[in-house]
Design an enzyme around this catalytic site. Structure first.
Site, PDB file in Angstrom:
ATOM      1  N   ILE A  83      -5.602  -1.919   1.528  1.00  0.00           N
ATOM      2  CA  ILE A  83      -6.284  -4.202   1.599  1.00  0.00           C
ATOM      3  C   ILE A  83      -5.128  -4.675   1.573  1.00  0.00           C
ATOM      4  CG2 ILE A  83      -7.294  -5.216   0.609  1.00  0.00           C
ATOM      5  CD1 ILE A  83      -8.850  -2.856  -0.117  1.00  0.00           C
ATOM      6  N   LYS A  86      -3.624 -10.571   0.932  1.00  0.00           N
ATOM      7  CA  LYS A  86      -3.814 -12.241   0.279  1.00  0.00           C
ATOM      8  C   LYS A  86      -5.720 -12.269   0.745  1.00  0.00           C
ATOM      9  CE  LYS A  86      -3.338 -16.898   2.379  1.00  0.00           C
ATOM     10  NZ  LYS A  86      -2.682 -17.790   3.384  1.00  0.00           N
ATOM     11  N   CYS A 185       8.476  -9.621   1.382  1.00  0.00           N
ATOM     12  CA  CYS A 185       6.961  -9.285   2.218  1.00  0.00           C
ATOM     13  C   CYS A 185       7.340  -9.258   3.873  1.00  0.00           C
ATOM     14  CB  CYS A 185       6.169 -10.637   2.213  1.00  0.00           C
ATOM     15  SG  CYS A 185       4.780 -11.179   3.260  1.00  0.00           S
ATOM     16  N   ASP A 192       9.345  -9.930  -3.462  1.00  0.00           N
ATOM     17  CA  ASP A 192       8.512  -9.232  -3.961  1.00  0.00           C
ATOM     18  C   ASP A 192       9.693  -8.552  -5.479  1.00  0.00           C
ATOM     19  OD1 ASP A 192       6.221  -9.278  -2.281  1.00  0.00           O
ATOM     20  OD2 ASP A 192       7.225  -8.089  -1.373  1.00  0.00           O
ATOM     21  N   GLU A 225       4.100  -0.648  -1.581  1.00  0.00           N
ATOM     22  CA  GLU A 225       3.463   0.682  -0.730  1.00  0.00           C
ATOM     23  C   GLU A 225       4.280   1.295  -0.024  1.00  0.00           C
ATOM     24  OE1 GLU A 225      -0.422  -2.119  -0.700  1.00  0.00           O
ATOM     25  OE2 GLU A 225       1.564  -2.240  -0.244  1.00  0.00           O
ATOM     26  N   GLY A 254      -0.680 -15.268  -7.273  1.00  0.00           N
ATOM     27  CA  GLY A 254      -1.446 -15.246  -6.802  1.00  0.00           C
ATOM     28  C   GLY A 254      -3.224 -14.341  -7.450  1.00  0.00           C
TER      29      GLY A 254
END
Length: 278
Positions: A83, A86, A185, A192, A225, A254
Site C-alpha cells: 500500500i 501517502k 524514496c 528515509d 520493503e 506523516g
C-alpha cells in the site's frame, strides 16, 4: 490494480479529505521488484510482514466526540500488493470526521479495506494512548556496530561485494544492529531513516564489512520493503544461514512508520519494537 508508484499520489499536490473514502488507498504490485531481485510469488525465501504504526488515528463517536488512538497494521510480506504510503495517510485522514460506533467497528472496516487492497488478510490492532505508553521504548537486540572505526567510500547503490565472511569457517549465532541505515524514496527523493537488525545462524560476517555495506544504501532509491528484502538476499547468499531474520525500524513520516520484517523462521513472532527515534 497493478500500478506504478509514479501514478500514485506520492509527490503530488493533494486535497486532504476528512470523510471516509477507501478509494484513496493505492496498491503497488510487489511482482516487479520481486522479479528484479530474482524472486516470484512462488519462490520467496522468507516469510514476514510489513508492520505499520499510525500515531495520528482519529474518528468520531456517534455523539460527535472525537477519539484519538494508535494503530498497528501488519501486511503480509507475500501479499500481491504493497500500500503506497501517502495514499495510506490520506485514507487514515479520511476517518477524522467519520462516525464509528466503537473500536470494534472501526477495526472491522480497516481490516476489510486494507485486505482488499493488499490482496491478503491484514491484521489491525487499535491501541489506546495508555496502552501505547505502557509498551514503552525498546532497545534493539544484539550488538551495535555503529562505533566501528572504518573508512567508507560507497553511498550511491547497494554493494554486496563489500560483505566479507571471516576466514575461519565459523558457524554460530550472530545478532547485530545499526542506526545508520538511510535510503531515498524512489519517487520524491526524500530521505528515509532507519535502524536495522540482522539476526542469524551461519558463517561469521565481518562486522566492519556489514557496516560499510549498510551505508552503501545511503543514496539508494527504493522503498523500505525492497531495501530490507535486498539486504536479506545479499546476506543469505553469503552466510548460508540455518536461520535468518532481517528487519528495519524506519522513522515515521506523516504520522506513519513502516517496519519491514523478513525471516526464515516460521515459528517466530513478528516484533514491533518502538525505538527511540520512533
Amino acid at each position: 490494480m497493478q500500478h506504478s508508484a509514479e501514478q500514485s499520489p506520492l509527490g503530488k499536490t493533494t486535497e486532504y479529505v476528512d470523510r471516509y473514502d477507501p478509494s484513496l488507498l493505492f496498491p503497488i504490485s510487489r511482482a516487479l521488484k520481486w522479479a528484479e531481485l530474482g524472486m516470484s510469488a512462488q519462490s520467496l525465501p522468507y516469510i514476514g510482514a510489513d508492520v505499520w504504526n499510525c500515531y495520528e488515528l482519529s474518528w468520531l463517536l456517534p455523539t460527535g466526540k472525537p477519539v484519538v488512538a494508535v494503530a498497528e497494521f501488519q501486511i503480509p510480506a507475500d501479499s500481491p500488493y504493497m500500500i503506497e504510503s501517502k495514499s495510506f495517510k490520506l485514507y487514515l485522514n479520511s476517518l477524522n470526521q467519520s462516525v464509528f460506533s466503537d473500536v470494534a467497528q472501526l477495526t472491522g472496516v480497516l481490516i476489510q479495506d486494507l485486505s482488499a487492497v493488499a490482496g491478503k488478510a491484514v491484521t489491525v490492532r487499535i491501541k489506546s494512548l495508555d496502552e501505547a505508553r505502557l509498551e514503552g521504548i525498546a532497545t534493539l537486540p544484539g550488538q551495535c556496530i555503529d562505533d566501528i572505526d572504518i573508512n567508507i567510500e560507497h553511498y550511491d547503490a547497494p554493494k554486496p561485494e563489500l560483505l566479507r565472511v571471516s576466514q575461519a569457517a565459523l558457524v554460530a549465532d550472530f545478532c547485530w544492529y545499526t542506526h545508520l541505515l538511510r535510503s531515498n524514496c524512489p519517487v520524491t527523493g526524500q530521505p528515509d531513516w532507519g535502524s536495522l537488525v540482522i539476526d542469524y545462524r551461519g558463517l561469521a560476517l565481518e562486522p566492519a564489512s556489514l557496516l560499510a555495506y549498510i551505508v552503501s544504501f545511503r543514496r539508494h532509491a527504493d522503498f523500505h520493503e525492497q531495501c530490507v528484502e535486498r539486504i536479506f538476499l545479499d546476506i543469505q547468499r553469503l552466510v548460508q544461514p540455518e536461520r535468518l531474520t532481517v528487519y528495519a525500524r524506519y522513522v515515521r513520516r506523516g504520522g506513519l512508520d513502516i517496519n519491514p520484517y523478513r525471516t526464515t523462521d516460521a515459528g517466530c513472532s513478528i516484533l514491533n519494537l518502538r525505538t527511540v527515534r520512533q
